[in-house]
Enzyme design. Structure first.
Site, PDB file in Angstrom:
ATOM      1  N   ALA A  32       1.004  -1.282  -0.248  1.00 11.43           N
ATOM      2  CA  ALA A  32       0.115   0.113  -0.068  1.00 11.43           C
ATOM      3  C   ALA A  32       0.909   1.143  -0.068  1.00 11.43           C
ATOM      4  CB  ALA A  32      -1.094  -0.141   1.466  1.00 11.43           C
ATOM      5  N   HIS A  37       6.942   5.737   2.031  1.00 12.64           N
ATOM      6  CA  HIS A  37       7.691   4.665   1.000  1.00 12.64           C
ATOM      7  C   HIS A  37       8.795   5.061  -0.114  1.00 12.64           C
ATOM      8  CE1 HIS A  37       3.878   2.622   3.154  1.00 12.64           C
ATOM      9  NE2 HIS A  37       4.797   2.511   3.706  1.00 12.64           N
TER      10      HIS A  37
END
Ligand code: PAF
Length: 279
Positions: A32, A37
């Site tokens: 996700a 990230h």
């Protein structure tokens, strides 16, 4: 990008990638993926010769009433994003691959594991420390990159690495925020548009504390009270904790000096969000 689903395959690929003294950077994720990230991947790319990532929704870090089943799973999209960022090796194991039947061995970072999120989510950090230790054994990275949004997780992983002599450098990367201040999180996907606005109360509460601290207030009690008041002003947000702690041992502080960690967790609807700043 090579995708490895087994430990043997990933370990071999990582060893080959490190051959000739190449520096291997690692970003562990539960998928996700969002800009937060990707900022970790970019930091790893800048500091290392080769970057490996993992996508594994780790069941042992979810409590029995938490969102394991509905945790967003977007593997195809995640894979494309990682490939675009130049990740060379992706580890995407099954639960059975990561946890052999009847596994009974855990990594517990005593003391730290029951602070902040660990107090509200019993067993959470035992699951995190265990899976990160396992991932480090598979990938054997020179450096691993984690987001500062999970500040307690960073402190726990650093302590585990020190205590268990893992030869890996832990790099904490800054929180990535939306333009209005909301910290990026995979769980933001659960918020509807009204909740998305309400969620800004977390950031506001931290900013209020920062302003008071910059204005000279050093008493943790007063700062925490102000942070809680700011959150309480947003009626639909339910406070879990608001604390000021030292960022390494996660012990609460009374006199707030530079570097202290101000951490908040709150429910917006049924979604639990966290955020923090370091003063
Ligand atoms: O921060 C996360 O996404 C997870 O806690 C981690 C480090 C990937 C372990 O499952």
């Amino acid at each position: 990008m090579r995708i490895c689903n087994t430990i043997v395959d990933m370990r071999g690929a990582c060893r080959a990638a490190r051959s000739g003294g190449k520096r291997l950077g690692f970003v562990a994720t539960m998928g996700a993926l969002h800009e937060g990230h990707l900022s970790l991947v970019r930091a790893a790319k800048a500091a290392c010769d080769v970057v490996a990532a993992s996508i594994f929704v780790n069941p042992t870090q979810f409590g029995p009433t938490e969102d394991l089943a509905k945790y967003p799973r977007t593997f195809e999209r995640d894979q494309q994003l990682l490939e675009k960022e130049g990740v060379e090796l992706l580890f995407a194991p099954s639960v059975e691959e990561m946890y052999p039947a009847k596994a009974v061995t855990w990594v517990t970072v005593d003391g730290l594991s029951d602070r902040l999120d660990g107090r509200s989510r019993p067993g959470h950090f035992r699951g995190v420390a265990t899976v990160v230790a396992k991932l480090f054994h598979v990938v054997e990275p020179d450096a691993a990159f984690f987001g500062q949004k999970d500040a307690a997780q960073v402190a726990i992983i650093r302590r585990m690495v020190r205590d268990l002599n893992f030869p890996v450098e832990i790099v904490a990367c800054p929180i990535v925020r939306e333009p209005d201040g909301l910290a990026m999180s995979s769980r933001n996907a659960y918020l509807d548009s009204q909740q998305r606005k309400q969620a800004l109360a977390l950031h506001r509460s931290l900013m209020r504390v920062k302003k008071m601290w910059e204005g000279g207030q050093r008493a943790a009690e007063k700062l925490v009270t102000a942070g809680c008041e700011e959150l309480a002003a947003e009626k639909s947000v339910r406070l879990d904790y608001f604390e000021i702690v030292d960022p390494d041992g996660l012990d609460p502080v009374r006199n707030v000096s530079k570097g202290a960690l101000v951490a908040v967790a709150a429910f917006v609807g049924t979604t639990r969000l966290i955020d923090n700043i370091q003063l």
